[in-house]
Scaffold this active site. Sequence first.
Site, PDB file in Angstrom:
ATOM      1  N   GLY A  22       0.819  -0.769   0.006  1.00 23.49           N
ATOM      2  CA  GLY A  22      -0.307   0.071  -0.028  1.00 23.49           C
ATOM      3  C   GLY A  22       1.043   1.035  -0.308  1.00 23.49           C
ATOM      4  CB  SER A  23      -0.216   4.977   0.959  1.00 23.25           C
ATOM      5  OG  SER A  23      -0.550   4.230   1.853  1.00 23.25           O
ATOM      6  CD  GLU A  52       2.451   6.099  -5.661  1.00 25.54           C
ATOM      7  OE1 GLU A  52       2.232   5.889  -4.112  1.00 25.54           O
ATOM      8  OE2 GLU A  52       2.757   4.953  -6.166  1.00 25.54           O
ATOM      9  CD  GLU A  90       6.191  -5.570  -2.334  1.00 21.31           C
ATOM     10  OE1 GLU A  90       6.987  -4.750  -3.124  1.00 21.31           O
ATOM     11  OE2 GLU A  90       7.775  -7.190  -2.490  1.00 21.31           O
ATOM     12  CD  GLU A  97      -1.085   9.585   5.031  1.00 23.66           C
ATOM     13  OE1 GLU A  97      -1.350   9.340   3.583  1.00 23.66           O
ATOM     14  OE2 GLU A  97      -1.416   9.902   5.746  1.00 23.66           O
ATOM     15  N   GLY A 142       1.952   2.622   5.433  1.00 24.23           N
ATOM     16  CA  GLY A 142       2.753   1.342   5.675  1.00 24.23           C
ATOM     17  C   GLY A 142       3.973   2.594   6.813  1.00 24.23           C
TER      18      GLY A 142
HETATM   19  P1  NAD Z   1      -3.352   2.263   0.867  1.00 26.82           P
HETATM   20  O1  NAD Z   1      -1.645   2.560   1.772  1.00 26.82           O
HETATM   21  O2  NAD Z   1      -3.895   4.047   1.562  1.00 26.82           O
HETATM   22  O3  NAD Z   1      -4.134   1.052   1.500  1.00 26.82           O
HETATM   23  C1  NAD Z   1      -3.316  -0.165   1.567  1.00 26.82           C
HETATM   24  C2  NAD Z   1      -4.266  -0.837   2.118  1.00 26.82           C
HETATM   25  O4  NAD Z   1      -3.877  -0.828   3.878  1.00 26.82           O
HETATM   26  C3  NAD Z   1      -6.168  -1.011   2.341  1.00 26.82           C
HETATM   27  O5  NAD Z   1      -6.757  -2.962   2.851  1.00 26.82           O
HETATM   28  C4  NAD Z   1      -6.273  -0.064   3.593  1.00 26.82           C
HETATM   29  O6  NAD Z   1      -7.717  -0.782   3.210  1.00 26.82           O
HETATM   30  C5  NAD Z   1      -5.332  -0.769   3.983  1.00 26.82           C
HETATM   31  N1  NAD Z   1      -4.857   0.156   5.720  1.00 26.82           N
HETATM   32  C6  NAD Z   1      -5.165   1.827   5.551  1.00 26.82           C
HETATM   33  N2  NAD Z   1      -5.117   2.146   6.599  1.00 26.82           N
HETATM   34  C7  NAD Z   1      -4.943   1.483   7.613  1.00 26.82           C
HETATM   35  C8  NAD Z   1      -3.872   1.325   8.992  1.00 26.82           C
HETATM   36  N3  NAD Z   1      -4.115   2.715   9.250  1.00 26.82           N
HETATM   37  N4  NAD Z   1      -3.919   0.330   9.589  1.00 26.82           N
HETATM   38  C9  NAD Z   1      -3.795  -1.152   8.910  1.00 26.82           C
HETATM   39  N5  NAD Z   1      -3.693  -1.343   6.973  1.00 26.82           N
HETATM   40  C10 NAD Z   1      -4.964  -0.201   6.711  1.00 26.82           C
HETATM   41  O7  NAD Z   1      -3.441   2.308  -0.401  1.00 26.82           O
HETATM   42  P2  NAD Z   1      -3.581   2.036  -1.706  1.00 26.82           P
HETATM   43  O8  NAD Z   1      -4.848   3.694  -1.724  1.00 26.82           O
HETATM   44  O9  NAD Z   1      -5.113   0.902  -1.406  1.00 26.82           O
HETATM   45  O10 NAD Z   1      -3.275   1.700  -2.542  1.00 26.82           O
HETATM   46  C11 NAD Z   1      -2.001   2.537  -3.291  1.00 26.82           C
HETATM   47  C12 NAD Z   1      -0.690   2.281  -3.217  1.00 26.82           C
HETATM   48  O11 NAD Z   1      -0.286   1.862  -2.661  1.00 26.82           O
HETATM   49  C13 NAD Z   1      -0.387   3.511  -3.741  1.00 26.82           C
HETATM   50  O12 NAD Z   1       1.288   4.319  -2.994  1.00 26.82           O
HETATM   51  C14 NAD Z   1       0.589   2.375  -4.311  1.00 26.82           C
HETATM   52  O13 NAD Z   1       2.195   3.104  -5.012  1.00 26.82           O
HETATM   53  C15 NAD Z   1       1.007   1.408  -3.449  1.00 26.82           C
HETATM   54  N6  NAD Z   1       1.264  -0.164  -3.785  1.00 26.82           N
HETATM   55  C16 NAD Z   1       2.341  -1.287  -3.619  1.00 26.82           C
HETATM   56  C17 NAD Z   1       2.133  -2.053  -4.689  1.00 26.82           C
HETATM   57  C18 NAD Z   1       3.870  -2.884  -4.482  1.00 26.82           C
HETATM   58  O14 NAD Z   1       3.951  -4.072  -5.032  1.00 26.82           O
HETATM   59  N7  NAD Z   1       4.919  -1.864  -4.314  1.00 26.82           N
HETATM   60  C19 NAD Z   1       1.882  -2.464  -5.187  1.00 26.82           C
HETATM   61  C20 NAD Z   1       0.133  -1.867  -5.398  1.00 26.82           C
HETATM   62  C21 NAD Z   1       0.147  -0.484  -4.764  1.00 26.82           C
END
Ligand code: NAD
Length: 481
Positions: free
Chosen positions: A232-233, A385, A254, A235, A237
């Site tokens: 995920g993102s 991004e 990731e 932030e 992460g």
């Molecule tokens: P996001 O970080 O908003 O959400 C990712 C996941 O985290 C979701 O399932 C969300 O519900 C969960 N989440 C949100 N807040 C949380 C918390 N406080 N505690 C635990 N989990 C929580 O990201 P997104 O908008 O869903 O995805 C886009 C981001 O993911 C982009 O930055 C993209 O580059 C990244 N991404 C990376 C990869 C990789 O393999 N490197 C692959 C796909 C997406």
Amino acid sequence: MSAEIRSYWKNYIAGEWCDSSDNGRIVVINPATGRPICDVARGTAGDIEKAVAAARACFDARVLLDMPPHERGALMFRIADELENAADEIATVECFDNGKTLANGRAEIPLTQRYLRYYGGLADKLEGRQIPLGPGMLDYTIHAPFGVSAQIVPWNGPLPVGARSIACALVTGNTVVLKSPEDSPLSLFLFAEACERAGVPKGAVNIVCGLGPEAGAALVGHHDIDHIVFTGSVETGRSVLRAAAERVIPCVMELGGKSGAIVFPDADLDQVEASAAAGIFKHAGQICSAGSRLIVHRSVHDEVVSRLVTRAESLSVGPGIEGCDLGPLISDRQLERVEALCRAGVAEGATLVTGGSRVTGLEGFFMEPTVFTGVRPEMRIAQEEFFGPVVVIIPFETTEEAVAIANGTDYGLAAGLYTRDLSLAHSMADRLVAGQIYINQWWAGGVETPFGGMKRSGYGREKGREALLGYVQTKNVGIRL
Ligand code: NAD
């Protein structure tokens, strides 16, 4: 192909299909229309508690560990076969809850099957070492699973991203609680159904949809998990890592990217055009490793810009189910973010050559394919991004300058280059700071090649053999004979 979407979906916990503990629901929106398509059970902290308990019980009972590794591998092959039976429905839900094009939705199934079969095949090949200690001694290593693996998946590729992590966990003997993305949860429910039909032991795989700050935070903060895989993102992460630090839990992270490709003067421009356009416009740019910066030698700059703009303007934008080239962004919020960053680019003095705004006249969250030129490396549009179909083109004169621009962001997920000069290509592969280097084809690589980030793009690797090592810890056994 069926375009029917079931109206309500339940979480999969301990081998049962469960409503939310407080009967809450999440309304899933079709980003191509902005309208609701179905409800899913809204996983609570209580549901996460139940799922972690089920995964713990399954792990402690050694249900997977008592299977010979090749049988754990065979289980992955059965899940892959079962996905075939759900192929039409998976492709449909990927269009409806995720905004994928029909072609991309369909492509998710063979990709996911490849992951399952790849790791299924590796299940009996993860070998330890025998270490010579001299006469009267025997020493060997064991790859031990962590236990309960907590996995958090983003909305943009939930099925392959979720399946590859689950496969790595199961073949190494871990059990899983996966929090699926609230924006696009449906394909992972179909994956859970495939696991059930394939005979995955109850409790080995638990899939709970819920909101990030609610179910996600409850999962990564749970006292009884042993391992975290987060995609995920950056932030989010960071908050996941803070939770992990409390209990010193290992993580595979990731995260995001701002990946750049360098176009050298000797590049094959037909190749550059096709590869760079696919690299940023596939899935409307909502791919972590999208090629969002193009660093182009001045001698070919105008030609590359002209070709890319022509490509961008030729793409059809509309609902994926109708076979358009470019689907929607996932939400209105994301569309507003991308538009706002485009406005910031114009305000900072970059030239908006094409695109830059939402598509008018369509109901959903559609963004125009966008190309910026006159971009300086320090501008926000060259550093942040977008996660949208926006490419920024930065000119360079010398190789040193190109390397500095390519490496000059906080991210290090992917980097690429286009050249016919083999020596230059190898030396650049060495100097670019990124987890994967794509030469003459964006996304050169596959299921077999390790994938992951450097710098703020994270650490640990998914895909390839390396990924398995992120799901085991080395145990050394020393014996005096
Ligand atoms: P996001 O970080 O908003 O959400 C990712 C996941 O985290 C979701 O399932 C969300 O519900 C969960 N989440 C949100 N807040 C949380 C918390 N406080 N505690 C635990 N989990 C929580 O990201 P997104 O908008 O869903 O995805 C886009 C981001 O993911 C982009 O930055 C993209 O580059 C990244 N991404 C990376 C990869 C990789 O393999 N490197 C692959 C796909 C997406």
